[in-house]
Design an enzyme around this catalytic site. Structure first.
Site, PDB file in Angstrom:
ATOM      1  N   GLY A   1       0.799  -1.221   0.000  1.00 27.16           N
ATOM      2  CA  GLY A   1       0.000   0.000   0.000  1.00 27.16           C
ATOM      3  C   GLY A   1       0.831   1.270   0.000  1.00 27.16           C
ATOM      4  O   GLY A   1       2.029   1.248  -0.278  1.00 27.16           O
TER       5      GLY A   1
ATOM      6  N   LEU B   1       0.535   3.677  -2.161  1.00 27.58           N
ATOM      7  CA  LEU B   1       0.978   3.465  -3.544  1.00 27.58           C
ATOM      8  C   LEU B   1       1.588   4.712  -4.169  1.00 27.58           C
ATOM      9  O   LEU B   1       1.110   5.827  -3.959  1.00 27.58           O
ATOM     10  CB  LEU B   1      -0.225   3.010  -4.377  1.00 27.58           C
ATOM     11  CG  LEU B   1      -0.944   1.767  -3.837  1.00 27.58           C
ATOM     12  CD1 LEU B   1      -2.184   1.472  -4.678  1.00 27.58           C
ATOM     13  CD2 LEU B   1      -0.021   0.565  -3.814  1.00 27.58           C
TER      14      LEU B   1
ATOM     15  N   HIS C   1       4.436   1.510  -7.984  1.00 24.75           N
ATOM     16  CA  HIS C   1       3.365   0.503  -7.901  1.00 24.75           C
ATOM     17  C   HIS C   1       2.429   0.604  -9.104  1.00 24.75           C
ATOM     18  O   HIS C   1       2.046  -0.403  -9.701  1.00 24.75           O
ATOM     19  CB  HIS C   1       2.510   0.717  -6.643  1.00 24.75           C
ATOM     20  CG  HIS C   1       3.253   0.617  -5.354  1.00 24.75           C
ATOM     21  ND1 HIS C   1       3.526   1.714  -4.563  1.00 24.75           N
ATOM     22  CD2 HIS C   1       3.771  -0.456  -4.703  1.00 24.75           C
ATOM     23  CE1 HIS C   1       4.159   1.327  -3.478  1.00 24.75           C
ATOM     24  NE2 HIS C   1       4.349   0.019  -3.536  1.00 24.75           N
TER      25      HIS C   1
ATOM     26  N   GLN D   1      11.697  -3.565  -9.923  1.00 29.70           N
ATOM     27  CA  GLN D   1      13.146  -3.765  -9.908  1.00 29.70           C
ATOM     28  C   GLN D   1      13.800  -3.001  -8.758  1.00 29.70           C
ATOM     29  O   GLN D   1      14.937  -3.287  -8.403  1.00 29.70           O
ATOM     30  CB  GLN D   1      13.731  -3.326 -11.260  1.00 29.70           C
ATOM     31  CG  GLN D   1      15.245  -3.384 -11.364  1.00 29.70           C
ATOM     32  CD  GLN D   1      15.814  -4.774 -11.091  1.00 29.70           C
ATOM     33  OE1 GLN D   1      15.181  -5.777 -11.369  1.00 29.70           O
ATOM     34  NE2 GLN D   1      17.007  -4.823 -10.515  1.00 29.70           N
ATOM     35  N   LYS D   2      13.106  -2.035  -8.165  1.00 28.95           N
ATOM     36  CA  LYS D   2      13.738  -1.280  -7.080  1.00 28.95           C
ATOM     37  C   LYS D   2      14.172  -2.230  -5.966  1.00 28.95           C
ATOM     38  O   LYS D   2      15.269  -2.095  -5.437  1.00 28.95           O
ATOM     39  CB  LYS D   2      12.801  -0.209  -6.514  1.00 28.95           C
ATOM     40  CG  LYS D   2      13.616   0.938  -5.879  1.00 28.95           C
ATOM     41  CD  LYS D   2      12.830   1.720  -4.894  1.00 28.95           C
ATOM     42  CE  LYS D   2      13.004   1.145  -3.530  1.00 28.95           C
ATOM     43  NZ  LYS D   2      11.887   1.344  -2.639  1.00 28.95           N
TER      44      LYS D   2
ATOM     45  N   ARG E   1       8.666   4.962   1.566  1.00 29.06           N
ATOM     46  CA  ARG E   1       9.402   5.513   2.709  1.00 29.06           C
ATOM     47  C   ARG E   1       9.941   6.922   2.451  1.00 29.06           C
ATOM     48  O   ARG E   1      10.401   7.576   3.383  1.00 29.06           O
ATOM     49  CB  ARG E   1      10.555   4.581   3.103  1.00 29.06           C
ATOM     50  CG  ARG E   1      10.081   3.261   3.718  1.00 29.06           C
ATOM     51  CD  ARG E   1      11.234   2.447   4.300  1.00 29.06           C
ATOM     52  NE  ARG E   1      10.756   1.290   5.062  1.00 29.06           N
ATOM     53  CZ  ARG E   1      10.627   0.052   4.580  1.00 29.06           C
ATOM     54  NH1 ARG E   1      10.961  -0.202   3.324  1.00 29.06           N
ATOM     55  NH2 ARG E   1      10.184  -0.922   5.341  1.00 29.06           N
TER      56      ARG E   1
END
Lengths: 283, 283
Positions: free
Chosen positions: B31, B33, B37, B148-149, B187
């Site tokens: 979540g 987002l 995402h 890919q992160k 974050r």
């Protein structure tokens, strides 16, 4: 019966069956089939439109000191037996098909895997869970059949299936025994005639426990004590453990409960045998 | 868009879609987002007849000292965004639905999970693998999308899917970045304006590595050294690791290979950020 060694082929074959609306029953085995295995296969044939049996001696569930190399094999006899019963597909992958180079993923059922068989056979249930999950992902059965003889294995697999949200039914079927009560096992073939006779001490001690419980005994300590006496009188037997536990979670019981499992493991010579009995209260 | 909290309901709902021949795409998220995402969701919508997104902040992948409690949440905004994009089903299980009492089964990708993120976050990948496997078993998608992160997570999940014979396609899509190059992350919201500026040192160091490799540098030691210098000049940043590894198996490389991943983790204040870059040789 079609015998298939490749994952891609068994997957495509079963997919075809499922797409025509057939239900799939699955019996995973390590081969050297006895009537215990065959009772699972027969039940699959009754319940399912299409039955798949696998034979794979899973190296991941044997310890380094165990009998992986000498584990009995008889693919010719096994496949004739299964063909005769009417099994649809026999899946016989080799080691590289199941564990290709670079393989590194394992499944564990923490807590449930540590005591009893897990203590005597470190890593055993991790190997069992991993291969069973792989086989379930490959075959995608509606129902898979396991034997109650491997009671802790059955509890571990049921827990894994529930925890990982696998969408299938797990059925655990009763132990099949010789006339004198010895539980069928592929490892019974290791026994000399003398050891074969001594091996009945496992079922004798379980029957002793059953008699005590029938007569109202509820103290696991007393029951264990009387079971140990059966082993004391059999010099060829070396008792490993007596587990008096809850059937589902394998936690030791302070008093005999409504669903109690009594499981034992013992060495007869160098052959390790297991057996167990379920006590269900009538009220 | 239908929002579903119960496993039995999402399973029945998706089963219905599949039985009418629809393909299912799946994007598991925690979540809050962002466009990273959403790029996965958009790809699922393009490729699949029916798209499922999950939002579940998975306690099993957070360490005891980590930010599980304060991990950002905004279910209202998330669900409006997904609805607007045209997602079919949003799965939002609670903790007890995913980890009921007695839960004890875990999946591990040994070796791949121990270094880098795994070293800084013990148990993290075990938690990730377990929840991803559960979600894949519940949703049973034809294809699942990851970013890919989280490069090591992507490698771990691809390995798990291969090793456990899961029958689906895993697609890993490129990192989405802010204008100044900062990789999008839920974050990032923790960052003060000053820290937000400092956070660009991650992409700066990766670009420095890219320039060196473009110019023919093949020595990971030299590349690492020049990347570290970028961090030395940023007092707010505390470098955790620089990984120069094979993209697939995350093994450190002695020389830049044909598929090299350079991944970094750093703390900016108390916020831990990660970023990475893939180098593929042109020959």
């Amino acid at each position: 019966m079609k015998v298939i060694a490749k994952i891609s082929e068994i997957r495509a074959t079963i997919e075809e069956q499922k797409s025509s609306g057939k239900s799939v029953g699955f019996v995973p085995t390590m081969g050297f089939l006895h009537h215990g295995h065959l009772s699972l296969v027969k039940e699959s044939l009754i319940q399912s439109d299409c039955s798949v049996v696998s034979i794979f001696i899973n190296p991941a569930q044997f310890g380094p000191q165990e009998d992986f190399q000498k584990y009995p094999r008889d693919m010719g006899r096994d496949s004739a037996l299964l063909d005769e019963l009417g099994v649809d597909f026999l899946f016989v992958p080799d080691k590289n098909e199941m564990y290709p180079e670079g393989f590194r993923t394992y499944v564990e059922v923490t807590g449930l895997q540590d005591d009893f068989e897990g203590r005597s056979r470190p890593g055993h249930f991790r190997g069992v869970c991993t291969v069973v999950l792989k086989l379930l992902e490959i075959v995608k059965p509606d129902v898979a059949f396991f034997g109650q003889k491997d009671a802790q294995q059955a509890a571990v697999i049921k827990r894994m299936v529930r925890d990982l949200n696998l969408d299938l039914d797990i059925q655990v079927l009763p132990i099949i025994r010789e006339k004198d009560g010895l539980a069928l096992s592929s490892r019974n073939i290791y026994l000399t005639p003398e050891q074969r006779k001594a091996a009945t001490c496992l079922i004798k001690s379980l029957r002793e426990a059953g008699r005590l419980i029938e007569n109202g005994e509820r103290d696991p300590g007393i029951i264990r004590n009387r079971m140990e006496r059966v082993f004391d009188s059999e010099p060829l037997a070396d008792l490993d453990y007596i587990a008096i536990v809850d059937l589902d979670n394998f936690q030791p019981l302070a008093t005999i409960g409504s669903e109690t499992l009594i499981a034992i493991a013992a060495k007869i010579g160098t052959t390790r045998l297991i057996d167990n009995m379920i006590y269900r209260s009538k009220e």
